[in-house]
Design an enzyme around this catalytic site. Structure first.
Site, PDB file in Angstrom:
ATOM      1  N   ALA A  97       0.825  -1.205   0.000  1.00  0.00           N
ATOM      2  CA  ALA A  97       0.000   0.000   0.000  1.00  0.00           C
ATOM      3  C   ALA A  97       0.859   1.256   0.000  1.00  0.00           C
ATOM      4  O   ALA A  97       0.645   2.185  -0.789  1.00  0.00           O
ATOM      5  CB  ALA A  97      -0.943  -0.009   1.205  1.00  0.00           C
ATOM      6  N   SER A 111       8.211  -3.040  -0.889  1.00  0.00           N
ATOM      7  CA  SER A 111       7.543  -3.539  -2.111  1.00  0.00           C
ATOM      8  C   SER A 111       7.728  -5.026  -2.358  1.00  0.00           C
ATOM      9  O   SER A 111       8.108  -5.445  -3.435  1.00  0.00           O
ATOM     10  CB  SER A 111       8.074  -2.801  -3.361  1.00  0.00           C
ATOM     11  N   ARG A 125     -27.591 -22.657 -12.198  1.00  0.00           N
ATOM     12  CA  ARG A 125     -28.798 -23.326 -12.679  1.00  0.00           C
ATOM     13  C   ARG A 125     -29.436 -24.143 -11.551  1.00  0.00           C
ATOM     14  O   ARG A 125     -30.663 -24.166 -11.401  1.00  0.00           O
ATOM     15  CB  ARG A 125     -28.422 -24.241 -13.852  1.00  0.00           C
ATOM     16  N   CYS A 165       2.586 -12.450   0.271  1.00  0.00           N
ATOM     17  CA  CYS A 165       1.847 -13.668  -0.085  1.00  0.00           C
ATOM     18  C   CYS A 165       2.758 -14.736  -0.653  1.00  0.00           C
ATOM     19  O   CYS A 165       2.380 -15.902  -0.753  1.00  0.00           O
ATOM     20  CB  CYS A 165       0.788 -13.365  -1.140  1.00  0.00           C
ATOM     21  N   TRP A 195     -22.187 -26.065 -20.277  1.00  0.00           N
ATOM     22  CA  TRP A 195     -22.629 -25.148 -19.226  1.00  0.00           C
ATOM     23  C   TRP A 195     -21.413 -24.992 -18.326  1.00  0.00           C
ATOM     24  O   TRP A 195     -20.963 -25.959 -17.725  1.00  0.00           O
ATOM     25  CB  TRP A 195     -23.796 -25.739 -18.426  1.00  0.00           C
TER      26      TRP A 195
END
Lengths: 453, 453
Positions: free
Chosen positions: A13, A41, A446, A45, A438
């Site tokens: 950030a 920087s 669905r 993760c 699908w």
């Protein structure tokens, strides 16, 4: 006189903001970054993958070094810890961590990007050698040094969230015998329990001793003041190494002491421009703030690098005199344990019920490619909708390679408040090597539509 | 008396409708399906992978056999071709393809799902042996029989779209020497030319002789009346086998002869309930209809199995007395050539300019996983936005494994008419094994935002 931005914290950030400001404002703004650690920087993760040996570190995890930022005109001060903020005087006091020398800096804009720290429960032995949190590159370095110098044989990971899972696998790959302890009935409490159960099975399959529903009562320490076991209400687990993975809490003491407002989680509260509530010149972003959750319509602490980068950019643009907003999150996340991929977005069923939704939930089993295509893999999709509005409320995916990133489709549907009917009928990419005709997400939609009637 | 639904065509759209009707209405509706070929409910999209040898066929490509449908109460009549429709009498005449016997069937609802046929240009030699289209399982069977019985050594694929690419790779994997001819300057004209150029390079890398910007003037035929070469305006290409892959055209002669309305493409025009315009009891779906493109706001022929299935379902629900609508498409599609994945959605730049948009386009190079993560692969994302509204207009992705299905994120953004600013800030899944911290799609959106200023 040139105006000055002081940034406290040099990871995602903070450095995103600093870089954006410098790019936008160039010499019109002096940018000073105070970073108490050894790195800026970097990808926090990536630490579990560094520990596991997948990725070389720490350099590979650093997106841009302090020297590179300095070449771009940012005054990066390493090993420099902000110790107090005086809002009325608009000054920050900082201390050189190594020499102890202090400096006072005036600011026109202040950016707080102090991040988060692993939760450390108040347990006997918690401060013993061999007990590690994994949040910063410095943490990663300490842990790897421990593994390499002491050759531990047993590790206990306390906490079964993203970092817990990733660290359990990393320790396993380092040759340790690994137990994972969690108070909840299933690991990954960001998932609904039946989905968490699939993760537990995968963890057990790779050889992690998963102990859920039990609490840690203390850490046992040997004569060297080194941890040697974890005491739980279900017995004692031998532990040459303990990884604390109980989640993180926003690191906001400095900001709170200055009188800046925090939310229930302890995270700073900002508006969408990333200005701290009530302040026009103080910004905050990343793991130290709360984010607006668009689905629950509430402020939550969602410490993820992707939000930190985006919020940092937004703050930077506003500091540089442009206008930008951070529109909130829908709680999308992804991880993997060996080849089991896990994705989630939106509400869990318990969240949805607590918020008063009349929940319709479905779970379907399908495949990542056309069922007949070579290499097709099983995947499970759970999906929830609100009976009243038919809106998608959340989805979770657990499956083998090619499963989890499909959660983005659900995230985008949540973002735009689509109904499951719309999600079912939306236009997703189909070809046999990529999907059933699908799409798996639409098979789930669905099923939800069928349940809604 | 029981009402009767007659379905003409037993593939994706027709059988989806038939199955939905039978499930909803059970014995209240008699469902008769007329299929002129040997197969129903098959994956036409799987044919190239059957030809290549990746997938065993044809049984593996059949989702449900005629016998299975019959067990569900559907009267499936194979090798039965509808020859005329009388709208005023509400009857269909059909012919047994093998015996030639004819039957007339009255209907209360009619479902037209006649699909599409490969375009056959009016060229000398086009009807010679060895010239194959690839649309139905029967086509696939004929082609495979040809390859196995004649052992052709050279193939020319005419047309560089999805089927052309897939068939070129399939023939290559069958050991043939393959040329691909296209009139356009680059293959895959559904992509912008610079993206198509990346596909051309990949085709060439795997050994396909790609000849673009040239027209086929005729097919040369040997003494056996078998194709032996393809004449082009750039010379003659030897060809033991010719694959026609010039796209398909809606098969609507039957419907047109009955007076049903078709659009510019020749596809039937329906409303969102899949009723043919002007008819209350005639429905159509799948490759024989035009679909509403939500981005260009126009009717287009978009012959894809995924739409056929959805449209068939919608028609079936409406026929069964429920209400459902097909909300249109955004032209998402995906394919691959060896390990090069290709995804696209929305408008091409030329489409957008023709529609009057003030187009801002960007192209970015990025990686499928965090840059430092093992196995990360290159990918290219192009994205277009409208300067006036900042809305996303289209995106294309070309890259190695893990690239193309990300187009779904863009498809969902297009679906909801998001701006690139919103897409840039939406909440996509991030972890190093899955993505860079700014998702590749968001890196492109960010570049578009920067261009928009």
């Amino acid at each position: 006189m040139t105006e000055r931005l002081v940034v406290i914290g040099g990871d995602a950030a903070g450095m995103s903001a600093a870089a954006v400001v410098k790019r936008q404002a160039a010499d019109a703004l002096e940018v000073v970054v105070l970073e108490r650690g050894h790195h800026v920087s970097y990808s926090a993760c990536g630490i579990p993958y560094w520990v596991s040996g997948d990725v070389e570190g720490p350099d590979r995890l650093v997106a841009r070094t302090a020297a590179e930022h300095r070449r771009n005109g940012i005054d990066v001060r390493m090993r420099t810890e902000a110790t107090s903020i005086d809002l009325s005087a608009a000054t920050v006091e900082a201390r050189d961590v190594d020499s102890g020398s202090r400096v006072q800096l005036g600011y026109d804009s202040l950016m707080i990007a102090t991040g988060a720290v692993p939760r450390r429960p108040d347990l006997p032995g918690i401060d013993a050698a061999g007990v590690h949190g994994v949040q910063t590159l410095d943490d990663g370095e300490r842990l790897l040094h421990r593994i390499e110098s002491e050759q531990p044989r047993t590790a206990v990971v306390v906490g079964g969230g993203y970092i817990g899972l990733e660290m359990a696998e990393a320790c396993l790959r380092r040759g340790l015998s690994v137990s994972l302890v969690d108070m909840a009935d299933e690991p990954m409490t960001t998932l609904d329990p039946p989905v968490g159960a699939l993760v537990r099975e995968a963890m057990q399959d790779i050889g992690v001793d998963v102990r859920t529903g039990i609490a840690v009562s203390g850490l046992e320490v040997d004569a060297r003041a080194h941890v040697c076991a974890v005491a739980t209400d279900d017995g004692v687990l031998s532990a040459d190494l303990v990884i604390l993975a109980l989640g993180v809490q926003p690191l906001t003491e400095l900001a709170s002491a200055a009188g800046l407002p925090t939310g229930l989680s302890g995270g700073l509260r900002t508006d969408a421009t990333m200005r701290v509530d009530g302040s026009s010149q103080v910004f905050a972003a990343g793991d130290c703030v709360e984010s607006w959750d668009r689905v629950s319509e509430s402020w939550l602490h969602v410490p993820l690098g992707t939000h930190a980068n985006k919020q940092g950019r937004v703050a930077g643009l506003n500091i540089a005199g442009r206008h930008a907003t951070f529109p909130g999150v829908v709680r999308t996340a992804v991880t993997k344990v060996c080849d089991l991929e896990i994705g989630r977005t939106g509400l869990r069923e318990a969240d949805a019920r607590r918020l008063g939704f009349d929940v319709v939930g479905v779970t379907i089993e399908t495949t990542t490619k056309a069922g007949y295509f070579p290499g097709t893999q099983p995947m499970t999709v759970t999906m929830m909708a609100d009976r009243a509005t038919r809106r998608l409320l959340g989805a979770q995916i657990v499956g083998r390679e090619g499963s989890a990133k499909r959660i983005d489709t659900c995230a985008m549907a949540l973002w735009s408040q689509l109904t499951v009917d719309e999600l079912m009928m939306s236009d997703l990419a189909y070809a046999p090597p990529f999907s059933s005709v699908w799409d798996p997400v639409q098979v789930a939609a669905r099923a939800a539509v069928a349940e809604l009637g």
